[in-house]
Design an enzyme around this catalytic site. Structure first.
Site, short mmCIF file in Angstrom:
data_model
loop_
_atom_site.label_atom_id
_atom_site.label_comp_id
_atom_site.label_asym_id
_atom_site.label_seq_id
_atom_site.Cartn_x
_atom_site.Cartn_y
_atom_site.Cartn_z
N TYR A 1 0.83 -1.21 0.00
CA TYR A 1 0.00 0.00 0.00
C TYR A 1 0.86 1.25 0.00
O TYR A 1 2.08 1.19 0.15
CB TYR A 1 -0.96 -0.01 1.19
N LYS B 1 6.37 -1.73 2.01
CA LYS B 1 5.17 -1.14 2.61
C LYS B 1 4.03 -2.15 2.47
O LYS B 1 3.14 -2.03 1.60
CB LYS B 1 4.85 0.22 1.98
N GLU C 1 12.39 2.54 13.99
CA GLU C 1 11.44 3.58 13.60
C GLU C 1 10.25 3.55 14.55
O GLU C 1 10.31 2.87 15.58
CB GLU C 1 11.00 3.38 12.15
N LEU D 1 11.02 1.55 7.11
CA LEU D 1 10.38 1.98 5.86
C LEU D 1 11.10 3.25 5.40
O LEU D 1 11.31 4.16 6.20
CB LEU D 1 8.91 2.29 6.10
N1 PDD Z 1 2.67 5.09 7.58
N2 PDD Z 1 7.38 3.82 9.00
C1 PDD Z 1 6.22 3.13 9.06
C2 PDD Z 1 6.21 1.78 9.67
C3 PDD Z 1 5.04 3.72 8.55
O1 PDD Z 1 3.90 3.03 8.57
C4 PDD Z 1 5.09 5.03 8.00
C5 PDD Z 1 3.88 5.72 7.43
C6 PDD Z 1 6.33 5.69 7.96
C7 PDD Z 1 6.48 7.08 7.38
O2 PDD Z 1 6.48 7.03 5.96
P1 PDD Z 1 5.95 8.27 5.08
O3 PDD Z 1 6.72 9.45 5.49
O4 PDD Z 1 6.24 7.85 3.69
O5 PDD Z 1 4.47 8.42 5.37
C8 PDD Z 1 7.46 5.06 8.47
C9 PDD Z 1 1.47 5.57 6.91
C10 PDD Z 1 1.23 7.04 6.99
C11 PDD Z 1 0.29 4.72 7.35
O6 PDD Z 1 0.48 3.52 7.47
O7 PDD Z 1 -0.81 5.25 7.51
#
Ligand code: PDD
Length: 291
Positions: free
Chosen positions: A37, A151, A183, A207
């Site tokens: 996703y 992801k 993270e 991620l």
């Molecule tokens: N999640 N690490 C993890 C495990 C995450 O699920 C996310 C973001 C990030 C940050 O990535 P980005 O800056 O590309 O949003 C890091 C999204 C927002 C979610 O699952 O809703």
């Protein structure tokens, strides 16, 4: 179920009302969590950092052995239609691609079309109090798998970790693997120590966040000392500032960690500087001067 405020969703080539969007119970996304996703913010009616999100989608799909069911131009057209269904305001797009519908068998099915699902919804900015005072976080062992760079929609570990944080009155769980910061349960983490900004390097355990990469880009562009380097648990616990970053929360200061104040217990000067730089970048994006 009330789907408000989602007005329209895209499912396998059609735009339909959210309550009409249905997939088979044999979809491998449902049965195995077999899919990937993206979450993409929308400012001024345009998808933010779209090439970066589509590139990460390509990487996630390649990592699980799926081809991209849509071209980048087709994704762009789907997003434009979903964005138009809402009136103005900032939004966030969610999209997912699963390995499709097939009799239950762990091995990949042959010639099965992917299931493609996407929608947009209003972007809820973090509460003013969270921005002004910061949020609380806890540290917990990172018990996820070894491909956190994908992801993947299979988020059970992340769900349980975030829930653990909530149960302890915190907003985010900060994950520790083998004595080092990885993270957050749904965010990347930045640490300020002695005036220097640090974030763990890319690799299988985090991620590669799009927000994270933009912060690194902004630091570089403005000559701010920022390193991608391993951060030990002890360094994390004695940080001067901590922030979590994500597409939906942008930059959120963490001012309490394990019930203790982080630094002075208030959002620090470097996060204020970066929130300002991030806002300016978004303004430039809205004006068509940044991607
Ligand atoms: N999640 N690490 C993890 C495990 C995450 O699920 C996310 C973001 C990030 C940050 O990535 P980005 O800056 O590309 O949003 C890091 C999204 C927002 C979610 O699952 O809703």
């Amino acid at each position: 179920m009330d789907f408000y405020p989602i007005k329209q969703v895209y499912l396998n080539g059609a735009f339909v009302a959210p309550e009409a969007a249905q997939v088979s119970a044999f979809d491998r996304g449902f049965v195995f969590g077999d899919g990937v996703y993206e979450v993409i913010p929308v400012y001024g009616g345009k998808a933010f950092r779209l090439p970066h999100h589509l590139q990460r989608l390509e990487a996630s799909l390649a990592a699980i052995g799926l081809g991209n069911p849509l071209t980048h131009a087709e994704w762009g057209a789907v997003f434009a239609q979903l964005i138009r269904a809402h009136d103005g305001g900032d939004q966030s797009i969610y999209l997912q691609v699963t390995r499709g519908v097939a009799p239950r068998d762990h091995a990949f099915p042959k010639d099965t079309p992917a299931t493609v699902f996407a929608f947009s919804q209003p972007l809820k900015p973090p509460e003013a109090g969270q921005l002004a005072g910061g949020i609380a976080a806890i540290t917990v062992p990172d018990n996820r798998w070894q491909r956190c760079d994908i992801k993947a929609i299979a988020l059970l570990a992340n769900v349980l970790l975030r829930q653990q944080a909530q149960a302890r009155g915190a907003v985010e769980a900060i994950l520790i693997r083998d004595g080092f910061l990885t993270e957050g349960a749904a965010s990347n983490i930045f640490v300020v120590r002695a005036g220097r900004l640090l974030t763990p390097p890319r690799g299988p355990f985090i991620l590669p966040g799009i927000t994270r990469d933009l912060i690194l880009e902004l630091a570089h562009a403005h000559g701010i000392d920022c390193r991608e380097s391993a951060v030990s648990e002890a360094e994390l616990l004695s940080a001067d500032e901590l922030w979590m970053t994500s597409s939906t929360k942008e930059i959120l200061p963490i001012t309490r960690l394990n019930d203790r104040p982080v630094g002075a217990g208030q959002p620090g000067p470097l996060q204020a500087r970066f929130r300002q730089l991030y806002e300016e970048y978004k303004q430039a994006f809205r004006a068509g001067q940044a991607e």
